[in-house]
Write a protein that holds these residues in place. Structure first.
Motif, PDB file in Angstrom:
ATOM      1  N   ASN A 163       0.815  -1.218   0.000  1.00  0.00           N
ATOM      2  CA  ASN A 163       0.000   0.000   0.000  1.00  0.00           C
ATOM      3  C   ASN A 163       0.849   1.268   0.000  1.00  0.00           C
ATOM      4  O   ASN A 163       0.322   2.373  -0.022  1.00  0.00           O
ATOM      5  N   GLU A 173      -7.222  -8.873   4.578  1.00  0.00           N
ATOM      6  CA  GLU A 173      -8.089  -9.863   3.960  1.00  0.00           C
ATOM      7  C   GLU A 173      -8.199 -11.079   4.889  1.00  0.00           C
ATOM      8  O   GLU A 173      -7.283 -11.354   5.670  1.00  0.00           O
ATOM      9  N   THR A 309     -10.618  -2.304  -3.155  1.00  0.00           N
ATOM     10  CA  THR A 309      -9.655  -3.382  -3.396  1.00  0.00           C
ATOM     11  C   THR A 309     -10.338  -4.581  -4.033  1.00  0.00           C
ATOM     12  O   THR A 309      -9.825  -5.171  -4.991  1.00  0.00           O
ATOM     13  N   CYS A 312     -11.036  -3.785  -7.627  1.00  0.00           N
ATOM     14  CA  CYS A 312      -9.813  -3.829  -8.445  1.00  0.00           C
ATOM     15  C   CYS A 312      -9.436  -5.272  -8.775  1.00  0.00           C
ATOM     16  O   CYS A 312      -9.071  -5.584  -9.918  1.00  0.00           O
ATOM     17  N   ARG A 313      -9.504  -6.145  -7.795  1.00  0.00           N
ATOM     18  CA  ARG A 313      -9.142  -7.545  -8.027  1.00  0.00           C
ATOM     19  C   ARG A 313     -10.071  -8.185  -9.048  1.00  0.00           C
ATOM     20  O   ARG A 313      -9.660  -8.968  -9.900  1.00  0.00           O
ATOM     21  N   GLU A 359      -5.632   1.498  -7.943  1.00  0.00           N
ATOM     22  CA  GLU A 359      -4.945   0.567  -7.048  1.00  0.00           C
ATOM     23  C   GLU A 359      -3.866   1.261  -6.228  1.00  0.00           C
ATOM     24  O   GLU A 359      -3.666   0.939  -5.053  1.00  0.00           O
ATOM     25  N   VAL A 362      -5.603   3.488  -3.218  1.00  0.00           N
ATOM     26  CA  VAL A 362      -6.601   2.929  -2.313  1.00  0.00           C
ATOM     27  C   VAL A 362      -6.362   3.352  -0.870  1.00  0.00           C
ATOM     28  O   VAL A 362      -7.298   3.632  -0.118  1.00  0.00           O
ATOM     29  N   SER A 363      -5.100   3.428  -0.450  1.00  0.00           N
ATOM     30  CA  SER A 363      -4.787   3.765   0.943  1.00  0.00           C
ATOM     31  C   SER A 363      -4.445   5.237   1.151  1.00  0.00           C
ATOM     32  O   SER A 363      -4.115   5.647   2.269  1.00  0.00           O
TER      33      SER A 363
END
Length: 453
Positions: A163, A173, A309, A312-313, A359, A362-363
């Motif tokens: 990140n 996760e 996230t 995105c995946r 991506e 995201v953080s």
């Protein structure tokens, strides 16, 4: 990617101790010559050494859950195993098998951007691949088997990906917690006495010397690329640097808002002007990320669902399905069919561009540097901005990253978490199993966050 490719295959682990020894020998040279990372320190290393001793004695199955803020993390952990653990074990009077190492799980996409040789190397180092955007049965089966029967402990990053922030832990996760409970169940079914233990591992990077001149030089270069000429160029005073960084972020955000509204005809809502500038920026950034994701989601006909996230995946997997074809035999297509398949691959890769931008952000909070304007936070934000500008300019994300200054990585070993003690509660019912996984995941999150200094 301009052409359709054969289906992506699972890369099975094929651990080779000789290859591992060679890599361990090369880690210090590789680390210091190719990255900013010059030194690795460890806290509470005796906990990890003792856990390895228990693992080798057949008393536990060991999971190492490590923080993943940087692409340099594998080198830092490789240094830990190869250079720090052997003398620490000797000091404790503990004899461990060599090379001291672990199996690990890695994203199947890594060899796509790092080169096929990395797939071969990761396999020989005991790694097992996993596809992040779908139910990868082969990858999960392999990880589950390694955790249960592997000759080495098992390591994975519960954040799932880097990140870019040493001082922000991305939402974890549930995969690590779920694998640990599965292993505890498998051990109980096999009437084996080992306990499943998770050891959290924190990773944080600090600069050894004054890196402000290099940060200022990188900031000047990025300003030039987005059309800013600052009267404060060459000055390294922190208030001036922060003002320039804020202006750089504002300019990039403005250009991207303009791009999506003008060329993709997507309407962006007006942000309340009464809000403080930092909050306005944060809301505009989140709105832009949502807008950017909507472009490939519309193309792939994907319904937005879950966190950014997760989205995105899912988009990455949709693109891979179009590029790495499982549904056709590429060698037996007609000329026109092959041409159409190549066109789909090209368009899918192009739409991934939007997802890759999201991506990286995201953080990003918009207040990370303002809250604590340290060299580390400036440098991390500059690195993310550099990669973004490189992508906007059409450059590959695998380009060599700019060096900012010499770094020290601190690896912090946390207290063991005995998962086997929670098995009875986990097995109560399906609802309780889900709750047990969520509770363990949140506990890991808190532990990793508390390791940040």
């Amino acid at each position: 990617m301009r052409e359709a490719q054969p289906a992506l295959g699972f890369i099975a682990p094929d651990y080779n101790a000789t290859v591992t020894r060679a890599v361990h020998w090369a880690v210090p040279f590789w680390m210091r010559q190719t990255t900013d990372l010059q030194q690795v320190e460890a806290k509470h290393l005796e906990t990890l050494v003792q856990a390895y001793e228990q693992f080798e004695a057949g008393k536990i199955r060991l999971v190492l859950a490590f923080r993943h803020p940087s692409v340099n993390d594998p080198l830092a952990l490789g240094y830990l195993f190869s250079q720090l653990m052997p003398p620490a074990a000797k000091d404790l009077g503990i004899k461990l098998r060599t090379p001291i190492h672990s199996h690990f799980m890695y994203d199947r996409g890594v060899p796509l951007w790092a080169g096929e040789i990395m797939g071969w190397l990761f396999s020989r180092l005991g790694g097992t691949s996993i596809m992040r955007g779908k139910l990868d049965r082969a990858g999960l089966k392999s990880a589950r088997n390694l955790l249960l029967n592997g000759q080495l402990p098992f390591m994975a990053a519960p954040e799932g990906a880097t990140n870019g922030h040493s001082e922000i832990v991305a939402p974890l996760e549930p995969g690590i917690a779920q694998l640990a409970f599965w292993c505890a169940e498998d051990l109980a079914k096999a009437q084996r006495s080992e306990q499943v233990v998770i050891i959290p591992i924190g990773l944080q990077y600090k600069y050894q010397h004054d890196a402000w001149p290099n940060i200022e030089a990188l900031l000047t270069d990025l300003e030039a690329q987005v059309g800013i000429v600052s009267p404060d160029q060459g000055k390294v005073e922190q208030p001036l640097m922060y003002a320039r960084l804020a202006q750089l972020g504002e300019q990039i955000l403005h250009l991207m808002e303009q791009h999506y509204s003008q060329f993709y005809h997507l309407k962006l809502a007006t942000i309340d002007p009464a809000l403080p500038p930092s909050q306005q920026f944060a809301q505009r950034l989140q709105q832009l990320l949502q807008t950017a994701l909507s472009v490939p989601e519309a193309y792939f006909n994907v319904t937005p669902k879950g966190s950014m996230t997760d989205r995105c995946r899912r988009l990455e997997q949709c693109a891979w399905d179009n590029i790495y074809r499982q549904d056709v035999d590429l060698d037996h297509l007609s000329v026109i069919e092959r041409s159409l398949a190549d066109r789909v691959a090209t368009e899918s890769e192009m739409h991934l561009w939007h997802m890759r931008l999201v991506e990286r952000f995201v953080s990003v909070t918009g207040s990370y540097v303002r809250e604590k304007p340290t060299i580390e936070r400036f440098a991390e934000t500059m690195s993310i901005t550099w990669e973004t500008v490189a992508r906007l300019g059409g450059e590959s994300s695998s380009l060599k990253r700019p060096k900012i200054g010499q770094q020290t990585a601190t690896v912090t070993i946390g207290d063991p978490i005995i998962v086997s003690d929670r098995l009875a509660q986990y097995q109560t019912n399906r609802r309780q199993a889900k709750q047990s996984v969520e509770t363990l995941t949140q506990e890991l999150q808190t532990i990793l966050e508390d390791m940040i200094v």
